[in-house]
Design a protein around this motif. Structure first.
Motif, short mmCIF file in Angstrom:
data_model
loop_
_atom_site.label_atom_id
_atom_site.label_comp_id
_atom_site.label_asym_id
_atom_site.label_seq_id
_atom_site.Cartn_x
_atom_site.Cartn_y
_atom_site.Cartn_z
N GLY A 187 1.10 -1.85 13.92
CA GLY A 187 1.62 -2.22 15.23
C GLY A 187 1.20 -3.62 15.62
O GLY A 187 1.98 -4.38 16.19
N ASP A 188 -0.06 -3.98 15.31
CA ASP A 188 -0.53 -5.32 15.61
C ASP A 188 0.27 -6.37 14.86
O ASP A 188 0.57 -7.44 15.37
CB ASP A 188 -2.01 -5.46 15.25
CG ASP A 188 -2.90 -4.65 16.19
OD1 ASP A 188 -2.40 -4.25 17.26
OD2 ASP A 188 -4.07 -4.41 15.82
N ALA A 189 0.61 -6.04 13.62
CA ALA A 189 1.36 -7.00 12.81
C ALA A 189 2.73 -7.28 13.41
O ALA A 189 3.15 -8.43 13.54
CB ALA A 189 1.53 -6.45 11.38
N GLU A 233 -4.97 4.01 6.13
CA GLU A 233 -5.84 3.17 5.32
C GLU A 233 -6.03 1.77 5.91
O GLU A 233 -7.09 1.16 5.75
CB GLU A 233 -5.27 3.06 3.90
CG GLU A 233 -5.33 4.38 3.12
CD GLU A 233 -4.39 4.41 1.95
OE1 GLU A 233 -3.74 3.38 1.69
OE2 GLU A 233 -4.28 5.48 1.30
N ASN A 234 -5.00 1.27 6.57
CA ASN A 234 -5.08 -0.07 7.16
C ASN A 234 -5.54 -0.03 8.61
O ASN A 234 -5.65 -1.08 9.24
CB ASN A 234 -3.70 -0.75 7.09
CG ASN A 234 -3.35 -1.18 5.68
OD1 ASN A 234 -3.82 -2.19 5.19
ND2 ASN A 234 -2.52 -0.39 5.00
N ILE A 264 2.51 6.95 5.90
CA ILE A 264 1.51 7.44 6.85
C ILE A 264 0.11 7.22 6.29
O ILE A 264 -0.81 6.80 7.01
CB ILE A 264 1.74 8.94 7.15
CG1 ILE A 264 3.06 9.11 7.92
CG2 ILE A 264 0.57 9.51 7.96
CD1 ILE A 264 3.45 10.55 8.14
N ASP A 265 -0.07 7.48 5.00
CA ASP A 265 -1.37 7.21 4.38
C ASP A 265 -1.73 5.73 4.49
O ASP A 265 -2.89 5.37 4.72
CB ASP A 265 -1.35 7.64 2.91
CG ASP A 265 -1.46 9.15 2.74
OD1 ASP A 265 -2.02 9.79 3.64
OD2 ASP A 265 -0.98 9.66 1.72
N ASP A 284 0.83 -1.21 0.00
CA ASP A 284 0.00 0.00 0.00
C ASP A 284 0.87 1.26 0.00
O ASP A 284 0.53 2.26 -0.64
CB ASP A 284 -0.92 0.01 1.22
CG ASP A 284 -2.04 -1.01 1.11
OD1 ASP A 284 -2.25 -1.53 0.00
OD2 ASP A 284 -2.70 -1.29 2.13
N THR A 285 1.97 1.21 0.74
CA THR A 285 2.87 2.37 0.78
C THR A 285 3.45 2.64 -0.60
O THR A 285 3.50 3.80 -1.06
CB THR A 285 4.01 2.12 1.78
OG1 THR A 285 3.45 1.97 3.10
CG2 THR A 285 4.98 3.29 1.79
#
Length: 246
Positions: A210-212, A203-204, A198-199, A24-25
């Protein structure tokens, strides 16, 4: 075995989330370059102007150094001459003083030009960042908070990366303007990437990345403990998880 299987599953999910964040980045960066190309060109043009100002500052400083050296030479000649005519001594002293004053003036102009280049570059960069925020809100329909954080974060990263890279390159390549030019290009690239990252976080879901990483860390720890007790079971569970997932 169950612990190892869950660890492998969690690790796989963490990798997938992280990969999605990266993808996505990259997509966001490509989209920003495509849709806001005029801002990218503006950043590079701003860097080019700063480079020219830096070269001008270095040229003034070099001339100041040359005049200071000549002034010292004339002063030494005037004070060490034996049997010289008074008129000759006075002439050399006056010449030395004139050159010394000119050297000081050029040194001040050089410092002013260097400081001015930095101020102008930051102001122009800030204006471009603000324009990007307005574009994201008005044209790209980004939420205001996301647009502001993305634009401000990209600008801050650009300034820090550009300055650091410029100083580093300048210390290895003592050619006026080279460090500034490289720093400007690197800063622009880092700024765009940071904004895209940051976008992607927005979006996620801000907590997704952080969870990942958290899930990946826990999976590594849990898998390590399971391996300590039953290495073979872990291997079998990982294989089963892989087959089930893919």
């Amino acid at each position: 075995m169950v612990t190892a299987f869950n660890s492998a599953r969690d690790a796989t999910e963490a990798v997938r989330r992280t990969q999605k964040f990266i993808d996505d980045t990259i997509n966001n960066v490509a989209n920003d370059i495509k849709t806001k190309w005029f801002l990218t060109i503006g950043d590079l043009a701003n860097g080019a102007v700063e480079t020219l100002r830096s070269i001008h500052s270095a040229t003034l400083l070099a001339e100041s150094t040359r005049l200071a050296d000549d002034a010292a030479r004339y002063m030494t000649q005037a004070t060490s001459a034996s049997g010289a005519q008074p008129s000759t001594v006075y002439r050399d002293v006056d010449t030395a003083r004139t050159m010394s004053q000119s050297a000081d003036d050029l040194a001040r102009e050089s410092a002013d030009a260097k400081a001015g280049a930095g101020r102008v570059a930051i102001r122009a960069g800030g204006a471009l960042a603000a324009a990007g925020i307005v574009y994201d809100i008005a044209v790209a329909d980004k939420p205001v908070g996301q647009a502001v954080v993305s634009g401000a974060g990209g600008f801050a990263a650009s300034v820090v990366a550009g300055a650091g890279t410029g100083a580093l390159v300048g210390s290895f390549v003592p050619v006026p303007g080279v460090g500034t030019a490289v720093g400007a290009v690197v800063g622009a690239g880092v700024g765009i990437f940071t904004s895209g990252a940051i976008d992607s976080i927005y979006e996620n879901g801000i907590g997704a990345v952080g969870d990942a990483f958290a899930a990946g860390g826990e999976a590594i720890v849990n898998t390590g403990e399971a391996i300590g007790g039953a290495a073979e079971a872990v291997g079998g569970a990982v294989g089963d998880a892989w087959n089930a997932i893919f």
